[in-house]
Design a protein around this motif. Structure first.
Motif, PDB file in Angstrom:
ATOM      1  N   ALA A  30      30.419 -10.255  59.063  1.00  0.00           N
ATOM      2  CA  ALA A  30      29.708 -10.429  57.799  1.00  0.00           C
ATOM      3  C   ALA A  30      28.227 -10.489  58.154  1.00  0.00           C
ATOM      4  CB  ALA A  30      30.156 -11.696  57.097  1.00  0.00           C
ATOM      5  N   PRO A  32      23.949 -10.439  57.982  1.00  0.00           N
ATOM      6  CA  PRO A  32      22.972 -11.261  57.252  1.00  0.00           C
ATOM      7  C   PRO A  32      22.414 -10.558  56.012  1.00  0.00           C
ATOM      8  CG  PRO A  32      22.458 -11.162  59.602  1.00  0.00           C
ATOM      9  CD  PRO A  32      23.516 -10.142  59.349  1.00  0.00           C
ATOM     10  N   LEU A  33      22.035 -11.356  55.039  1.00  0.00           N
ATOM     11  CA  LEU A  33      21.279 -10.893  53.873  1.00  0.00           C
ATOM     12  C   LEU A  33      19.984 -11.701  53.880  1.00  0.00           C
ATOM     13  CD1 LEU A  33      21.345  -9.065  51.313  1.00  0.00           C
ATOM     14  CD2 LEU A  33      22.273 -11.027  50.079  1.00  0.00           C
ATOM     15  N   ASP A  34      18.987 -11.174  54.590  1.00  0.00           N
ATOM     16  CA  ASP A  34      17.775 -11.935  54.889  1.00  0.00           C
ATOM     17  C   ASP A  34      16.645 -11.604  53.923  1.00  0.00           C
ATOM     18  OD1 ASP A  34      19.051 -13.084  57.009  1.00  0.00           O
ATOM     19  OD2 ASP A  34      17.951 -11.998  58.567  1.00  0.00           O
ATOM     20  N   ARG A  48      15.807  -8.948  49.494  1.00  0.00           N
ATOM     21  CA  ARG A  48      16.566  -9.303  50.693  1.00  0.00           C
ATOM     22  C   ARG A  48      17.097  -8.045  51.357  1.00  0.00           C
ATOM     23  NH1 ARG A  48      20.252 -14.593  48.919  1.00  0.00           N
ATOM     24  NH2 ARG A  48      18.642 -15.639  47.663  1.00  0.00           N
ATOM     25  N   LYS A  50      20.043  -6.374  53.631  1.00  0.00           N
ATOM     26  CA  LYS A  50      21.418  -6.461  54.130  1.00  0.00           C
ATOM     27  C   LYS A  50      21.460  -5.721  55.454  1.00  0.00           C
ATOM     28  CE  LYS A  50      25.877  -7.348  53.894  1.00  0.00           C
ATOM     29  NZ  LYS A  50      26.340  -8.695  54.333  1.00  0.00           N
ATOM     30  N   GLU A 170      29.973  -8.417  49.954  1.00  0.00           N
ATOM     31  CA  GLU A 170      29.243  -9.477  50.659  1.00  0.00           C
ATOM     32  C   GLU A 170      27.907  -9.780  49.986  1.00  0.00           C
ATOM     33  OE1 GLU A 170      28.853  -8.745  54.836  1.00  0.00           O
ATOM     34  OE2 GLU A 170      31.019  -8.548  55.135  1.00  0.00           O
ATOM     35  N   THR A 173      28.627 -11.788  46.886  1.00  0.00           N
ATOM     36  CA  THR A 173      29.129 -13.113  47.260  1.00  0.00           C
ATOM     37  C   THR A 173      27.982 -14.021  47.692  1.00  0.00           C
ATOM     38  OG1 THR A 173      31.264 -12.185  47.953  1.00  0.00           O
ATOM     39  CG2 THR A 173      30.677 -14.358  48.818  1.00  0.00           C
ATOM     40  N   ASP A 174      27.044 -13.455  48.462  1.00  0.00           N
ATOM     41  CA  ASP A 174      25.927 -14.250  48.982  1.00  0.00           C
ATOM     42  C   ASP A 174      24.810 -14.435  47.963  1.00  0.00           C
ATOM     43  OD1 ASP A 174      27.253 -14.438  51.371  1.00  0.00           O
ATOM     44  OD2 ASP A 174      26.099 -12.867  52.377  1.00  0.00           O
ATOM     45  N   TRP A 175      24.699 -13.493  46.999  1.00  0.00           N
ATOM     46  CA  TRP A 175      23.557 -13.517  46.084  1.00  0.00           C
ATOM     47  C   TRP A 175      24.009 -13.040  44.713  1.00  0.00           C
ATOM     48  CZ3 TRP A 175      18.535 -10.133  46.622  1.00  0.00           C
ATOM     49  CH2 TRP A 175      17.488 -10.738  45.910  1.00  0.00           C
TER      50      TRP A 175
END
Length: 327
Positions: A30, A32-34, A48, A50, A170, A173-175
């Motif tokens: 999985a 990063p989404l930075d 961000r 991905k 993903e 889910t993260d954002w």
């Protein structure tokens, strides 16, 4: 047997992508989404990145390849798979196949990046070279027909599309508040998969696909609303350029689920590669930098909108990377 219209309109669904996520979980990371402070400042909203260049094998392609391997029956596992590729698709199949004990044959253009060739060889893939990617594709199709290995397109394949769609899963889910997702587009598999799952979760999310202006197949098809003849030229972003079969199953999904398909120049792709090095200390290959190039070029259109840009890969040899940035 389905007729051609039925074949063209086989669409990957959100449940297919959720099943793919389960299939590939033991194999993929999985990523990063930075947040990018620099792009956020340029756009005037949070942006961000991905970072699929940090995926195992260095690109998102492992997601689809692992899902393909998970769907093989016993006969296919014995006879193996064969694929044409500019590099990342083959590398992903080689690693996924080796892990599962499945023979893999890769048909490459002679211009493929030496780093990718070495990585495929290290993963026990059988490599064959051809003058161009279309010659490689035709050879792979012929060998699959003659020898029984399963032909695996990088995009005209439901398991590949569903695997790629897990990138979008993903991100959402993260954002959950993301408003726009930028992703490069070549054959349309990744963009189709991301659009499918993103709009299933939140229909208001927009998907903007970014393509090199010298190889603008989906740009022209989207403008026309149908498949038309497109003039192509070589691009430094070989992973998102070249001939796309008119019968690809990705076209109806791009047509109906991707909101915009937008061009970037070769210079803008190079600029995005340098941007990623200067501002994020990330080495990114040309195809992988296309969404960042799109975020920079279309910053005014993205103003005030929370945006994710998919950095799809980082597989580029040092010599080619230096040459591209110095061009």
């Amino acid at each position: 047997m389905p007729n051609e219209n039925e074949r063209l309109d086989r669409r990957v669904s959100a449940p297919d992508i959720l099943r793919a996520a389960q299939n590939i979980r033991p194999v993929i990371r999985a990523t990063p989404l930075d947040r990018s402070m620099e792009l956020s400042g340029l756009v005037g909203a949070e942006v961000r990145l991905k970072l699929e260049n940090q995926q195992a094998t260095g690109s998102f392609k492992l997601r689809g390849a692992a899902n393909v391997i998970a769907h093989l029956d016993d006969r296919e596992r014995a006879t193996g798979v064969i694929a044409p590729t500019a590099g990342n698709h083959g590398l992903a199949l080689a690693q996924a196949g080796r892990a599962a004990g499945v023979p893999v044959t890769i048909c490459l253009p002679r211009t493929a990046d030496p780093m990718k060739i070495a990585a495929m060889t290290a993963n026990a893939a059988q490599i064959e070279f051809f003058d161009g990617i279309e010659e490689a594709r035709q050879a792979a199709l012929a060998q699959a027909h003659q020898g029984g290995a399963r032909f695996v397109s990088a995009y005209d394949n439901p398991q590949m599309i569903a695997g790629g769609g897990t990138v979008g899963l993903e991100i959402l889910t993260d954002w959950v508040d993301v408003q726009v997702i930028l992703v490069c587009i070549g054959g349309g598999g990744l963009a189709s998969g991301i659009a499918t799952i993103a709009k299933a979760i939140n229909p208001d999310v927009e998907i903007w696909a970014i393509q090199s202006e010298v190889s603008p197949t989906f740009i022209r098809w989207k403008q026309a609303g149908t498949q038309v003849q497109v003039d192509l030229a070589p691009s430094i972003a070989e992973g998102i350029s070249g001939f796309i079969e008119p019968g690809t199953m990705t076209w109806p999904m791009v047509r109906d689920r991707v909101d915009r398909v937008l061009p970037v120049t070769e210079a803008e792709i190079r600029g995005a590669m340098l941007w990623m090095l200067d501002h994020h200390q990330q080495v990114v290959e040309p195809s992988g930098a296309a969404a960042v190039a799109g975020a920079i070029r279309y910053a005014d259109s993205l103003a005030g909108r929370r945006t994710a840009a998919v950095v799809t890969g980082g597989n580029v040899s040092g010599a080619r990377y230096r040459a591209l940035l110095q061009a």
